[in-house]
Enzyme design. Structure first.
Site, PDB file in Angstrom:
ATOM      1  N   GLN A 344       0.828  -1.204   0.000  1.00  0.00           N
ATOM      2  CA  GLN A 344       0.000   0.000   0.000  1.00  0.00           C
ATOM      3  C   GLN A 344       0.861   1.252   0.000  1.00  0.00           C
ATOM      4  O   GLN A 344       0.331   2.359  -0.057  1.00  0.00           O
ATOM      5  CB  GLN A 344      -0.900  -0.002   1.236  1.00  0.00           C
ATOM      6  CG  GLN A 344      -1.833  -1.198   1.323  1.00  0.00           C
ATOM      7  CD  GLN A 344      -2.593  -1.246   2.639  1.00  0.00           C
ATOM      8  OE1 GLN A 344      -3.653  -0.637   2.775  1.00  0.00           O
ATOM      9  NE2 GLN A 344      -2.062  -1.962   3.613  1.00  0.00           N
ATOM     10  N   ILE A 346       3.642   4.097  -1.201  1.00  0.00           N
ATOM     11  CA  ILE A 346       3.910   4.816  -2.446  1.00  0.00           C
ATOM     12  C   ILE A 346       5.379   5.199  -2.570  1.00  0.00           C
ATOM     13  O   ILE A 346       5.756   5.918  -3.493  1.00  0.00           O
ATOM     14  CB  ILE A 346       3.035   6.084  -2.537  1.00  0.00           C
ATOM     15  CG1 ILE A 346       3.298   7.018  -1.345  1.00  0.00           C
ATOM     16  CG2 ILE A 346       1.559   5.714  -2.612  1.00  0.00           C
ATOM     17  CD1 ILE A 346       2.519   8.332  -1.395  1.00  0.00           C
ATOM     18  N   ASP A 347       6.214   4.703  -1.642  1.00  0.00           N
ATOM     19  CA  ASP A 347       7.615   5.136  -1.609  1.00  0.00           C
ATOM     20  C   ASP A 347       8.524   4.386  -2.575  1.00  0.00           C
ATOM     21  O   ASP A 347       9.674   4.773  -2.781  1.00  0.00           O
ATOM     22  CB  ASP A 347       8.169   5.031  -0.186  1.00  0.00           C
ATOM     23  CG  ASP A 347       7.898   3.681   0.460  1.00  0.00           C
ATOM     24  OD1 ASP A 347       7.906   2.664  -0.268  1.00  0.00           O
ATOM     25  OD2 ASP A 347       7.675   3.632   1.679  1.00  0.00           O
ATOM     26  N   HIS A 364      -1.432   1.273  -4.510  1.00  0.00           N
ATOM     27  CA  HIS A 364      -1.787   2.690  -4.547  1.00  0.00           C
ATOM     28  C   HIS A 364      -0.820   3.493  -5.405  1.00  0.00           C
ATOM     29  O   HIS A 364      -0.685   4.703  -5.231  1.00  0.00           O
ATOM     30  CB  HIS A 364      -1.835   3.264  -3.126  1.00  0.00           C
ATOM     31  CG  HIS A 364      -2.863   2.599  -2.258  1.00  0.00           C
ATOM     32  ND1 HIS A 364      -2.786   2.570  -0.881  1.00  0.00           N
ATOM     33  CD2 HIS A 364      -3.992   1.919  -2.573  1.00  0.00           C
ATOM     34  CE1 HIS A 364      -3.823   1.907  -0.391  1.00  0.00           C
ATOM     35  NE2 HIS A 364      -4.564   1.502  -1.399  1.00  0.00           N
ATOM     36  N   CYS A 372       1.739  13.718 -16.969  1.00  0.00           N
ATOM     37  CA  CYS A 372       1.047  14.988 -17.190  1.00  0.00           C
ATOM     38  C   CYS A 372      -0.452  14.734 -17.193  1.00  0.00           C
ATOM     39  O   CYS A 372      -0.937  13.863 -17.922  1.00  0.00           O
ATOM     40  CB  CYS A 372       1.488  15.611 -18.511  1.00  0.00           C
ATOM     41  SG  CYS A 372       0.554  17.102 -18.957  1.00  0.00           S
ATOM     42  N   THR A 472       0.545  -2.778   8.625  1.00  0.00           N
ATOM     43  CA  THR A 472      -0.679  -2.174   8.091  1.00  0.00           C
ATOM     44  C   THR A 472      -1.818  -2.308   9.086  1.00  0.00           C
ATOM     45  O   THR A 472      -1.937  -3.316   9.781  1.00  0.00           O
ATOM     46  CB  THR A 472      -1.083  -2.819   6.756  1.00  0.00           C
ATOM     47  OG1 THR A 472      -2.350  -2.295   6.326  1.00  0.00           O
ATOM     48  CG2 THR A 472      -1.190  -4.333   6.876  1.00  0.00           C
ATOM     49  N   ASN A 496       2.920  -6.399  13.098  1.00  0.00           N
ATOM     50  CA  ASN A 496       2.533  -4.991  13.156  1.00  0.00           C
ATOM     51  C   ASN A 496       2.823  -4.429  14.546  1.00  0.00           C
ATOM     52  O   ASN A 496       2.978  -5.174  15.517  1.00  0.00           O
ATOM     53  CB  ASN A 496       1.038  -4.840  12.830  1.00  0.00           C
ATOM     54  CG  ASN A 496       0.654  -3.421  12.470  1.00  0.00           C
ATOM     55  OD1 ASN A 496       1.365  -2.741  11.730  1.00  0.00           O
ATOM     56  ND2 ASN A 496      -0.473  -2.957  12.972  1.00  0.00           N
ATOM     57  N   ARG A 497       2.881  -3.124  14.637  1.00  0.00           N
ATOM     58  CA  ARG A 497       3.092  -2.497  15.936  1.00  0.00           C
ATOM     59  C   ARG A 497       1.870  -2.660  16.830  1.00  0.00           C
ATOM     60  O   ARG A 497       1.986  -2.874  18.036  1.00  0.00           O
ATOM     61  CB  ARG A 497       3.401  -1.005  15.756  1.00  0.00           C
ATOM     62  CG  ARG A 497       3.850  -0.324  17.037  1.00  0.00           C
ATOM     63  CD  ARG A 497       4.136   1.142  16.813  1.00  0.00           C
ATOM     64  NE  ARG A 497       2.924   1.882  16.492  1.00  0.00           N
ATOM     65  CZ  ARG A 497       2.873   3.212  16.364  1.00  0.00           C
ATOM     66  NH1 ARG A 497       3.976   3.925  16.496  1.00  0.00           N
ATOM     67  NH2 ARG A 497       1.746   3.826  16.073  1.00  0.00           N
ATOM     68  N   CYS A 513       8.625  -3.967  13.150  1.00  0.00           N
ATOM     69  CA  CYS A 513       8.632  -4.904  12.025  1.00  0.00           C
ATOM     70  C   CYS A 513      10.029  -5.454  11.746  1.00  0.00           C
ATOM     71  O   CYS A 513      10.186  -6.651  11.475  1.00  0.00           O
ATOM     72  CB  CYS A 513       8.064  -4.227  10.779  1.00  0.00           C
ATOM     73  SG  CYS A 513       6.311  -3.793  10.902  1.00  0.00           S
TER      74      CYS A 513
END
EC number: 2.3.1.286
Length: 562
Positions: A344, A346-347, A364, A372, A472, A496-497, A513
């Site tokens: 998920q 975007i990096d 994502h 453009c 997540t 997960n945390r 993680c």
């Protein structure tokens, strides 16, 4: 108004099981529809899943809550989803959670039905409080035995509408109607210190007329229908997979592992998540937006791209770095065990870690490329990074000349200028402020997910033999629905945390993680291909069992439980 015959009406309808197979279209729509009248205790209402309601529910007769409404409740609650060979994979996934096997954790039978009492001296009702374990057991009981036995077990013979309200709460949901909640709170007292069953003889068992209006009763019945359907669409935890050793054994034998990752896999690199108290959305509250998510709203971007580019530098990913967790996934790929990594994020850090494009689905989108919005010219995302860092609008060279005509005083690339310069009288009304602006190929709210996601997930959910969700909170659909798409016999693990309470993971490993990935690799005897591995392989980890299938992982560096 009492409801002495409700259970009879529900039970009679439940005997008439739906024998025809649910069509793929019906079932897929059912998975994606979301209830609008109730919200889960641990999940926003817009993330809910529900089974589509028959037409009889949409036109409920509010003057007869004991007639058609009771029948409708029984009809919906008794729906069974039966997969066939030609069903759509998304349909099969929902249907598969109904089937039971020896691997499913069998629920306990409660000692008796819900008890609600009334103080005859002041007319106040006393309702029960439910523990997390009781709520989980009730959901499992409904899934395991079906709606007929669930209602027969948890409801007494004579009941009123308050029992419906407490049955909704027992399943882990809250009624959203504030007016209805206000009415209930005015007549109900919840004793937090002692159970209703232990109260003195001054409290008599409820068998008096219903304290709620007919319209409110109908509302509660509808909410219960939605709650039941939500539970029936979720999986049951496996009875033979709940320890770290089970996970290690499965990692050695698995060949098609589906990995779903979120922002938590990148936070060790200084990249903020989005929804925590220290996350990105908390940091941009000062912008005065009605909703912080508006910075990723596609319609807003098209009318004023400066809203996004004012903060884009805050989410711009670092280049050429990745975490040990990313390398853990790369290790699974190297061992031929990775079916697909659905991220998920975007990096685009997965690509830096060496995860191949055919094994990666960026649900994502990402900053890897930009396009453009006018002529759709595409370029590598890194070519606009300097513009983003300098708070400048990245402009398309092929549309620049025309943009200068439309915005004679605001054609340049300063953030905010395009939104404030160039009146509508100077350009056609269909020319938006985003004309000629380059947009990173990340999926904004209002945009469709990449085609690769839809194409891949249909096959992957049926092929995977292990699902691992990492970093997540599973709060954004449709990616969050993957846990309910995977067949019920496939083990599901959360790293997960924080716990994710609205999903039924067989095993939850809570902590940092990177630490958990290192601990798992140690136990497997594997080597993570990361520069920090020499330190991680000698790190000491402690695992504290909080509940069955729930462990908190700590280390000398991170000794505190989260």
């Amino acid at each position: 108004m009492t409801i002495p015959h409700m259970k009879y009406a529900v039970s009679k309808t439940s005997e008439n099981k739906v024998s025809n197979t649910v069509s793929p279209t019906q079932d897929k729509d059912a998975i994606r529809k979301q209830p609008d009248d109730i919200i889960n205790n641990d999940e926003p209402s817009h993330k809910k899943i529900k089974v589509a309601q028959p037409d009889s529910l949409r036109e409920t007769n509010t003057t007869d809550p004991l007639g058609h409404t009771k029948a409708a409740l029984g009809e919906v609650a008794s729906m069974e989803l039966k997969p066939t060979n030609d069903m759509d994979p998304l349909a099969v996934s929902a249907a598969s959670v109904v089937s039971m096997s020896n691997d499913v954790l069998k629920p306990e039978t409660p000692k008796g039905p819900i008890i609600i009492s009334k103080n005859p001296s002041n007319g106040i009702f006393y309702g029960p409080s439910f523990t997390k374990r009781e709520s989980l057991n009730a959901r499992m009981f409904l899934k395991y035995y079906g709606a007929h036995k669930f209602l027969d077990t948890y409801l007494p013979e004579d009941l009123n509408s308050l029992y419906i309200y407490y049955l909704i709460k027992l399943l882990g949901f809250e009624v959203k109607d504030q007016a209805l909640i206000g009415t209930i709170n005015s007549i109900v007292h919840i004793n937090s210190q002692e159970r209703v069953q232990d109260l003195g003889s001054a409290i008599s068992v409820t068998n008096v007329e219903d304290p709620l209006a007919k319209k409110q009763t109908v509302r509660l019945i509808k909410d219960l229908q939605r709650a039941i359907n939500k539970v029936l669409c979720t999986r049951l935890r496996l009875s033979n997979f709940f320890t770290i050793d089970h996970f290690i054994q499965k990692l050695h034998t698995a060949r098609k592992i589906l990995v779903l990752t979120g922002a938590g896999v990148s936070t060790s690199l200084g990249i903020p998540d989005f929804r925590s108290s220290e996350g990105f959305y908390s940091k941009i509250k000062h912008l005065g937006l009605d909703d912080p998510q508006d910075v990723f709203n596609y319609n807003i971007f098209m009318h004023d791209p400066s809203v996004f580019y004012n903060i884009a530098n805050m989410v711009l990913p670092p280049e050429k770095i990745y975490s040990p967790l990313h390398s853990f996934i790369k290790m699974l790929q190297m061992k031929g065990k990775l079916l697909r990594n659905y991220t998920q994020n975007i990096d685009n850090l997965e690509s830096y870690a060496g995860i191949s494009t055919d094994k990666l689905v960026q649900c994502h989108g990402s900053f890897a490329t930009a396009t453009c919005v006018t002529c759709h010219w595409n370029l590598p995302g890194e070519r606009i990074f300097n513009k983003i860092r300098n708070l400048e609008l990245p402009l398309c060279p092929y549309c620049y000349k025309k943009r200068r005509e439309y915005f004679p005083e605001g054609y340049n690339n300063k953030v905010g200028v395009a939104a404030s310069q160039g009146s509508m009288s100077e350009r056609p009304p269909y020319i938006l402020n985003s004309y000629g602006v380059l947009k990173p190929d990340i999926t904004f709210f209002g945009e469709a997910l990449p085609n690769k996601f839809h194409k891949s997930i249909r096959e992957d959910i049926l092929e995977c033999d292990l699902l691992i969700c990492i970093g997540t909170s599973l709060k954004v659909a449709p990616v969050s629905e993957i846990v309910n798409m995977v067949p019920s016999h496939v083990p599901q693990v959360l790293i997960n945390r924080d716990p994710v309470k609205h999903a039924e993971f067989d095993l939850s490993l809570l902590g940092y993680c990177d630490d958990i990935a290192a601990m798992v690799a140690q136990k497997c005897g594997w080597t993570i291909p990361h520069k920090k591995w020499n330190d991680l392989k000698n790190k000491n980890f402690k695992c504290q069992e909080k509940d069955k299938g729930v462990y908190v992982v700590t280390s000398d560096e991170h000794p505190k439980t989260l």
